[in-house]
Structure formats: C-alpha cells, structure tokens
Design a protein around this motif. Sequence first.
Motif, mmCIF file in Angstrom:
data_model
loop_
_atom_site.group_PDB
_atom_site.id
_atom_site.type_symbol
_atom_site.label_atom_id
_atom_site.label_comp_id
_atom_site.label_asym_id
_atom_site.label_seq_id
_atom_site.Cartn_x
_atom_site.Cartn_y
_atom_site.Cartn_z
ATOM 1 N N TYR A 182 9.070 -44.434 -37.748
ATOM 2 C CA TYR A 182 8.232 -45.409 -37.050
ATOM 3 C C TYR A 182 8.995 -46.189 -35.987
ATOM 4 C CZ TYR A 182 4.963 -44.571 -40.856
ATOM 5 O OH TYR A 182 4.120 -43.969 -41.767
ATOM 6 N N HIS A 183 10.321 -46.159 -36.052
ATOM 7 C CA HIS A 183 11.130 -46.963 -35.137
ATOM 8 C C HIS A 183 12.055 -46.058 -34.332
ATOM 9 C CE1 HIS A 183 10.614 -49.993 -38.631
ATOM 10 N NE2 HIS A 183 9.609 -50.119 -37.745
ATOM 11 N N GLU A 184 12.231 -46.452 -33.092
ATOM 12 C CA GLU A 184 13.145 -45.752 -32.194
ATOM 13 C C GLU A 184 14.250 -46.727 -31.806
ATOM 14 O OE1 GLU A 184 13.158 -43.615 -27.770
ATOM 15 O OE2 GLU A 184 11.277 -44.252 -28.703
ATOM 16 N N ARG A 204 9.641 -52.899 -27.639
ATOM 17 C CA ARG A 204 8.329 -52.391 -27.201
ATOM 18 C C ARG A 204 7.503 -52.062 -28.435
ATOM 19 N NH1 ARG A 204 8.247 -46.705 -24.389
ATOM 20 N NH2 ARG A 204 8.424 -46.161 -26.609
ATOM 21 N N SER A 205 6.252 -52.480 -28.427
ATOM 22 C CA SER A 205 5.395 -52.302 -29.589
ATOM 23 C C SER A 205 5.068 -50.821 -29.797
ATOM 24 C CB SER A 205 4.094 -53.089 -29.431
ATOM 25 O OG SER A 205 4.370 -54.475 -29.287
ATOM 26 N N GLY A 206 4.948 -50.492 -31.078
ATOM 27 C CA GLY A 206 4.548 -49.134 -31.443
ATOM 28 C C GLY A 206 3.178 -49.149 -32.111
ATOM 29 N N TYR A 207 2.482 -47.997 -32.108
ATOM 30 C CA TYR A 207 1.125 -47.955 -32.638
ATOM 31 C C TYR A 207 0.910 -46.646 -33.419
ATOM 32 C CZ TYR A 207 0.212 -51.739 -29.330
ATOM 33 O OH TYR A 207 0.270 -52.925 -28.633
ATOM 34 N N PRO A 216 6.229 -44.581 -31.452
ATOM 35 C CA PRO A 216 7.101 -45.407 -32.290
ATOM 36 C C PRO A 216 7.521 -46.690 -31.569
ATOM 37 C CG PRO A 216 8.340 -43.576 -31.387
ATOM 38 C CD PRO A 216 6.911 -43.349 -31.001
ATOM 39 N N SER A 217 7.907 -47.684 -32.342
ATOM 40 C CA SER A 217 8.368 -48.957 -31.767
ATOM 41 C C SER A 217 9.802 -48.796 -31.270
ATOM 42 C CB SER A 217 8.308 -50.063 -32.813
ATOM 43 O OG SER A 217 6.985 -50.216 -33.284
#
Length: 227
Positions: A182-184, A204-207, A216-217
């Motif tokens: 979910y995260h970068e 930066r927001s992820g969705y 990913p965020s």
Amino acid sequence: MDQHRGDQPPPRRITINDRRKLYPQAAPSPQGDANLKAEAPEPPGDPAGPAAPAAPAPPAAPAAPVAPAEANPLEGQLEAARAEAAGYLDDLQRLKAEFDNYRKRIVKEQTGLVERASAGLLYRLLPVLDNFELAVASAEESREFDRMLKGIEMVFGELKEVLNAEGLSAIAAKGQAFDPNYHEAALTVDGEDDGEPYVAEELRSGYTYKGRVLRPSMVKVARRTAS
C-alpha cells in the motif's frame, strides 16, 4: 454336195442341245461337251467377260468384352477423407464467423457499460463542479480569504463523498507500519534506530478502488526506536 447348192439353204448342223432334246436320257460324252464348247458362239462385248464378283469378306469376330477395372479401396477412402475434411472446414469457418460476431458484440456491450458507468459518475460530479464555480465567483466578489477557504473545504468534502460512494477510499498512511503493498517509499530517514519501519510522512495520498490498490501512497519511511 452339188444337190444342196442352189436356192435351198444349207442344212443346219445338229448341236449338242438338239441331241439333248431328242435324247434327254442320253448322257453327254466328254467329247461332245468339248465340241459344244467349241461350237458355242462367244458373247459380244468384252472378250475377257465380266469381272467375277469379289468374294464377300468373312465377318469380323466380335470383340471380346473388356473386363471392368477393379475399384481401388484407397480411392474410396481418399474421397471419404476429402469430404470429411471439407465438412470440418465448413464447420470451422462457420464457428470463426460466429466467434467474430460474438467478440464484436461483447466489445460493444463492454464499451456501452463503461460509457454508462462514466456517465453516471460524471452526472454525480456535476454538483461538485457547480459548487466550485460558485466558490470561485464568491471569492472574486468578496476577496475574503476565510470565506473562500470555507467554500473550497465544502466542495472538497462533497467531492470525497461522491468518490467514496463510487468505491474510492483513501489509504491510511501516516503513523502506520510500512506496507509495500500500500505504500511506496520515496524517502528514508537515516538514523541509529533499528526498529520496525513506519510511515513518518505522507507525500502523496494513495487510494483503493473497491478493495484493490488503485494507487499506492508515496511516503517517507523511518524506523521506530527498538524497545
């Protein structure tokens, strides 16, 4: 001899025919036949006489009937195989045409579904667009920062509600344990800590869209202090 001369005709010589008439039962002698042939007058015309008719040719023997050729079983099998192959080719061409029609119909239906879904989403975003226009027009008239900020926050909240109703959700990032699914990680904070990595800041927001990661965020990663 002198007595017969004068006006009287000479006496006629008796021929073999006269003898046969006088004595029908007497058989002619070979000498008489020779004399008869010698005394018989020759017919006028061609001395050689008419040509003898040619003897008829013997009838040709009937031709022996030709025995019919025996049918080759391999030729029959070849014809059957060709007919079967032609049937398979016709079936394949028909299936190909049906598959092409099915593919075109599916593509058309899918395109229609996407267009209808996009139309529905755009229709729900129209009120958000209207509110953005009102907020910009109000900010140009009043020139008040607080009022403009309040209008933007209101439109932003309305936009989030529309997107959430469509299945779009924001990924929780700041303060959460780092999850590469979910995260970068864009930045990593150096330090002496060797504990569990976590998200120190969200860049930066992820969705996610209906449970699947849409984007990913982008985060800054640090490590917690080992206890």
